[in-house]
Write an enzyme that holds these catalytic residues in place. Structure first.
Site, short mmCIF file in Angstrom:
data_model
loop_
_atom_site.label_atom_id
_atom_site.label_comp_id
_atom_site.label_asym_id
_atom_site.label_seq_id
_atom_site.Cartn_x
_atom_site.Cartn_y
_atom_site.Cartn_z
N GLU A 1 -0.46 -8.57 3.72
CA GLU A 1 -1.05 -7.55 3.89
C GLU A 1 -2.64 -7.34 3.66
O GLU A 1 -3.42 -6.74 4.14
CB GLU A 1 -0.28 -6.35 2.98
CG GLU A 1 0.94 -5.79 3.53
CD GLU A 1 2.17 -6.87 3.08
OE1 GLU A 1 3.42 -6.32 3.32
OE2 GLU A 1 1.95 -7.64 2.64
N GLU B 1 9.69 -8.28 2.34
CA GLU B 1 10.00 -7.31 1.29
C GLU B 1 11.45 -6.95 1.57
O GLU B 1 12.20 -6.86 0.37
CB GLU B 1 8.90 -6.28 1.34
CG GLU B 1 7.66 -6.38 0.70
CD GLU B 1 6.68 -5.29 1.07
OE1 GLU B 1 6.11 -4.89 0.03
OE2 GLU B 1 6.59 -4.76 2.07
N GLY C 1 6.55 -6.59 5.36
CA GLY C 1 7.74 -5.64 5.00
C GLY C 1 8.97 -6.50 5.37
O GLY C 1 10.12 -6.23 4.80
N ALA D 1 5.73 -3.86 9.49
CA ALA D 1 5.68 -2.47 9.97
C ALA D 1 5.35 -2.74 11.51
O ALA D 1 4.78 -3.62 11.84
CB ALA D 1 4.58 -1.65 9.11
#
Length: 320
Positions: A207, A187, A184, A139
């Site tokens: 995270e 991910e 992310g 992010a």
């Protein structure tokens, strides 16, 4: 909960990890118990926020980039031609922000994936970075810090949705990891069918070091990729793996030494994509063979070949 009684940052971290355990272990039902260490990972929160790897990652990650990239250039969609026809490359190009997920990038990814869903000519999709040494740093925390708390949830939902859209594409997808893939970013790679990495790449779901948990499907896809126990270990510790370590645990299918151009993983992904290009099915192939054979029947060369065989001599073909 015991975590609620812990003071300060430690309590926040413990609470977030408790939520993470619940997310990872929901399918296990009641009765599970886990213990974990609060030892820190290899990448600090500040380092992750900057999208940077440790010093050993190399000078490519420390170089400066211009911030003058136009927003429409943050995602480059290329439809390859000739022998690569049918292969589409999604190239993330937010160099100044380490390819992190911004509102604009998420919007562009969603638009591109929507177009790919209905394109019958697309056979394989490669997700890569156009920025040396970076795949995606997760992010955009600089953008995130400016958001009101009420905006964060919906935005994370949009990231999760576009990652799911990539996972649900009806064609094979390959993530080419030539650099850093954190949070992310990993991910996104996990949503692809196949992951290929350079040995110098760094990847991890980090995270928990920021007192949150993976929000883009990481708690679900990582266990499915490498197994529940090891996935818990990596997420709880926020550990970062290099390409060789990722291959050893089954996180990536292929690992390669990085080349001078910095695109070894992409080149391997392209080789794999070529293998996936569809061949003609047997029924169609036989029909083509029959049609081509029929064209030889009325030729003089066919008759000359039969005559030469009968007379036990070399044929004298004239192309007629």
């Amino acid at each position: 909960m015991a975590a609620a009684a812990a003071p300060g940052a430690l309590g926040t971290l413990q609470a977030s990890r408790a939520r993470l355990v619940a997310a990872c272990c929901a399918p296990l039902g009641p009765g599970w118990r886990l213990h974990w260490s609060l030892t820190g990972p290899r990448v600090s929160p500040a380092m992750w926020a900057r999208g940077r790897a440790p010093a050993a990652e190399g000078a490519a990650l420390r170089r400066g980039y211009s911030s003058e990239v136009k927003t429409e250039d943050e995602l480059r969609v290329r439809y390859l031609e000739e022998e690569n026809r049918g292969i589409v490359v999604l190239g993330i190009n937010r160099a100044y922000a380490k390819n992190s997920f911004s509102k604009n990038l998420v919007k562009m990814l969603s638009k591109a994936v929507d177009a790919l869903k209905s394109d019958k000519k697309v056979r394989t999709v490669i997700v890569r970075s156009e920025v040396p040494g970076i795949f995606c740093a997760g992010a955009d925390l600089k953008e995130r810090v400016k958001m009101h708390s009420s905006e964060v949830g919906p935005f994370v939902s949009k990231i999760r949705a576009v990652i799911n859209e990539i996972a649900n594409l009806p064609v094979p997808t390959i993530a080419a990891l030539d650099g850093l893939a954190l949070g992310g970013g990993l991910e996104l790679a996990l949503a692809c069918d196949i992951r290929v990495a350079a040995s110098s790449a760094k990847m991890g779901l980090v995270e928990t070091k920021l007192a949150i948990i993976p929000g883009g499907g990481g708690t679900q896809r990582l266990p499915r990729a490498i197994g529940m126990s090891l996935a818990k270990e990596l997420i709880f510790s926020a550990r970062v793996l290099d390409g060789q370590e990722a291959k050893a645990v089954g996180l990536v299918s292929h690992v390669l030494e990085q080349n001078q151009e910095g695109d070894a993983a992409y080149r391997k992904a392209l080789d794999l994509a070529r293998e996936f290009l569809p061949q003609v099915d047997l029924v169609t192939g036989l029909a083509i063979e029959e049609a081509c054979y029929a064209q030889t029947i009325p030729t003089k060369d066919r008759l000359e070949g039969l005559l030469a065989f009968k007379e036990k001599r070399s044929p004298r073909y004239k192309g007629e």
